[in-house]
Write an enzyme that holds these catalytic residues in place. Structure first.
Site, PDB file in Angstrom:
ATOM      1  CG  HIS A 204      -2.061  -1.189   1.194  1.00 59.43           C
ATOM      2  ND1 HIS A 204      -2.167  -2.315   1.444  1.00 59.43           N
ATOM      3  CD2 HIS A 204      -3.138  -0.836   0.032  1.00 59.43           C
ATOM      4  CE1 HIS A 204      -3.163  -2.934   1.257  1.00 59.43           C
ATOM      5  NE2 HIS A 204      -3.844  -2.067   0.264  1.00 59.43           N
TER       6      HIS A 204
ATOM      7  CB  CYS B 282      -9.519  -0.421  -9.984  1.00 62.29           C
ATOM      8  SG  CYS B 282     -10.121  -1.574  -8.552  1.00 62.29           S
TER       9      CYS B 282
HETATM   10  C1  PEP Z   1      -6.979  -4.247  -5.435  1.00 62.78           C
HETATM   11  O1  PEP Z   1      -6.849  -5.290  -4.429  1.00 62.78           O
HETATM   12  O2  PEP Z   1      -6.550  -4.237  -6.522  1.00 62.78           O
HETATM   13  C2  PEP Z   1      -7.299  -2.903  -5.034  1.00 62.78           C
HETATM   14  C3  PEP Z   1      -7.687  -2.033  -6.162  1.00 62.78           C
HETATM   15  O3  PEP Z   1      -7.596  -2.744  -4.000  1.00 62.78           O
HETATM   16  P1  PEP Z   1      -6.411  -2.441  -2.530  1.00 62.78           P
HETATM   17  O4  PEP Z   1      -5.094  -2.226  -3.338  1.00 62.78           O
HETATM   18  O5  PEP Z   1      -6.942  -1.288  -1.919  1.00 62.78           O
HETATM   19  O6  PEP Z   1      -6.412  -3.417  -1.769  1.00 62.78           O
END
Ligand code: PEP
Ligand code: MG
Length: 548
Positions: free
Chosen positions: A198, A509
């Site tokens: 993250h 995404c």
């Molecule tokens: C994903 O898991 O691809 C996503 C966009 O969510 P996050 O990165 O916030 O877990």
């Protein structure tokens, strides 16, 4: 690494592209910092004990406030966790240990505090009982708070950085990255992390170059040493020569010029040479990022992560606070389509004021929608806010980490209930509800999810980690994770077909789409909508316009 040596080049792994030139800002978790330890005389014992008593009262006051606000906005069960922490500091037997330790060791308040907690933590860690063992995290948390009060350290040291800072840290938690002083952070180097972590996502969404290194840089680099990050080649150059810095400054301004040229020509959907339209939306966490997205010519906000809003609060925001904060963050988007994801905590994402159980495998535990359905008050607050914002924005709601269609149905029922309660103020009904496909189960059962959802968003960051059984945070299994794209492509193709058949929108995404060749692979599977880092939009629109 000698202090005077110049142009020391370290090969690292890039996490976010770009060139940064700045001064090292060494960031250490308070529990891993060297805290001064010194002997005191008998006559100073009273003074040092008074410092501890004062810190204890301040921490108790903080915990009391926390427990009240959490009980109010969630349930008394969650609030009671902080109440239990507070009561522990009220226990005379426990607090008596500080005096005993100080009289025995004749050492300063910080050291005594660390010793008392360490002994307690060791005792807990050696117990067989898993529940009691799990309480050690609580103790670490209280110890952090005590040390901060004793040392007079501002909790949000990362929120007020010196100018031109390149943060160098063992790791950055999501809660660290969200409070970063965006005006003054120029780059990030971490010793632990990966491109899919993250912290890397946040660096990319801010357009800040970032690297992960194998070296123990923290011990080697002096605070405020000049550092260059080359986020393209993965090089970190410590204490550069004047001539080296000059070369990188020139590269920096060339990149800036090229980007502004692309931004000027970026408005409107990107179409391939053969006329296929591709929508490029942006991922965002904050007001600033929504603004960036708008300036970079996004076709919508494809994923607004609400964790950032929660992390900017000191305790759980109530409905009014959440409404004001979210509305403010979304304002720059105006009338473009916005997809807001409800809170996705669990896994590595934690809120400092919301106690999660210490699960053995948090990524396989109560995460995303699972946690929200266990805490209906927390979800209901968000639904009410989103229903109200739906009146003013072109907004739809996204659920993270779904595994079973009944989870989506449960949220639908809750939305219906909330709509009834708010019927006097809601003119616009029928908010669209979508789910993120990021578990193998939901990917495989896509037809069932399409029956209960209005749209689909594929989260490849998590989908890859769960398909490959390789954590997105663990550099030791990064090779497995990196190979994941080719293993998920058949699933993507199947999802794209199913969505087309059902006449429902489907976007991808995950971070992987920031790379041109990955975007192309997803396009070849039939995906026409993507949500990516804002700063990549101009490049990828230009790339798509040249595709056959
Ligand atoms: C994903 O898991 O691809 C996503 C966009 O969510 P996050 O990165 O916030 O877990
Ligand atoms: Mg995810």
């Amino acid at each position: 690494m000698s202090k005077n040596k110049q142009d020391i080049t370290l090969q690292c792994k890039p996490m976010s592209t770009g060139i940064a030139i700045g001064k090292a800002f060494i960031y250490r978790d308070i529990l891993t910092r060297d805290i001064s330890s010194y002997n005191i005389s008998e006559k100073n014992v009273t003074h040092e004990l008074r410092r501890i008593t004062k810190a204890l009262s301040s921490v108790k006051r903080d915990l009391y406030k926390l427990s009240r606000s959490v009980s109010h906005s969630m349930s008394s069960k969650e609030g009671s966790i902080f109440e239990a922490q507070r009561l522990m500091l009220d226990d005379n037997e426990f607090t008596g240990l500080f005096e005993t330790e100080m009289r025995n060791e004749l050492t300063n308040a910080e050291q005594v505090t660390k010793n008392v907690f360490r002994k307690y933590i060791n005792r807990f860690e050696n117990l067989e009982n898993e529940i009691i063992k799990s309480k050690t995290e609580d103790l670490h948390d209280i110890l952090r708070k005590m040390l901060r009060h004793l040392l007079g350290i501002d909790t949000n040291i990362l929120a007020r950085l010196p100018e031109n800072s390149i943060i160098i840290s063992r790791r950055l938690l999501p809660s660290d990255t969200i409070i970063l002083d965006r005006n003054h952070v120029k780059g990030i180097i971490v010793e632990e992390g990966s491109i899919h972590a993250h912290s890397a996502i946040i660096a990319r969404s801010l357009g800040i170059p970032a690297l992960v290194t194998n070296e123990k840089m923290l011990q080697e680099i002096q605070d405020r040493t000049t550092v260059i990050i080359d986020g393209f080649s993965g090089k970190a150059i410590i204490n550069p020569l004047y001539s080296t810095a000059g070369i990188y400054r020139n590269r920096q301004s060339a990149i800036g010029n090229e980007l502004s040229k692309k931004i000027r020509s970026v408005k409107g959907y990107a179409k391939t040479v053969s006329g296929r339209t591709i929508k490029l939306m942006a991922n965002a966490n904050t007001l600033q990022e929504v603004q960036n997205a708008e300036e970079c010519g996004c076709d919508g906000i494809g994923l607004f992560r609400t964790e950032g809003i929660y992390l900017q609060h000191k305790s759980l925001p109530d409905e009014e606070e959440l409404y004001v904060h979210l509305k403010n963050a979304l304002e720059p988007a105006g009338n473009i389509p916005i997809t807001v994801r409800v809170l996705d905590i669990g896994g590595d994402k934690r809120l400092p004021y919301f106690q999660l159980n210490n699960e053995v495998s948090p990524f396989l535990g109560l995460r995303g929608i699972r946690l929200l359905l266990r805490n209906p008050a927390l979800l209901k607050t968000q639904i009410n806010v989103l229903l109200k914002l739906h009146q003013e924005f072109n907004l739809r709601v996204l659920l993270p980490m779904v595994t079973l269609p009944e989870e989506v149905s449960a949220v639908y029922n809750m939305i219906e209930g909330c709509q009834k309660d708010l019927k006097h103020i809601l003119k616009k009904k029928n908010i669209r509800l979508g789910c993120m496909i990021e578990t193998p189960a939901s990917a495989l059962a896509i037809d069932e999810f399409l029956q209960v959802s209005d749209f689909i968003s594929i989260g490849t960051n998590d989908l890859i980690q769960y398909v490959m059984a390789a954590s997105r945070e663990n550099p030791d299994v990064a090779d497995y994770y990196e190979k994941g794209i080719d293993y998920i492509l058949p699933l993507i193709k199947n999802i794209a077909n199913a969505c087309k058949k059902a006449g429902k929108e489907c976007s991808v995404c995950g971070e992987i789409v920031n790379e041109e060749h990955c975007l192309k692979k997803f396009m070849d599977c039939g995906i026409d909508q993507f949500s990516i880092s804002a700063f990549r939009i101009p490049h990828l629109k230009a790339y798509i316009r040249e595709l056959k």
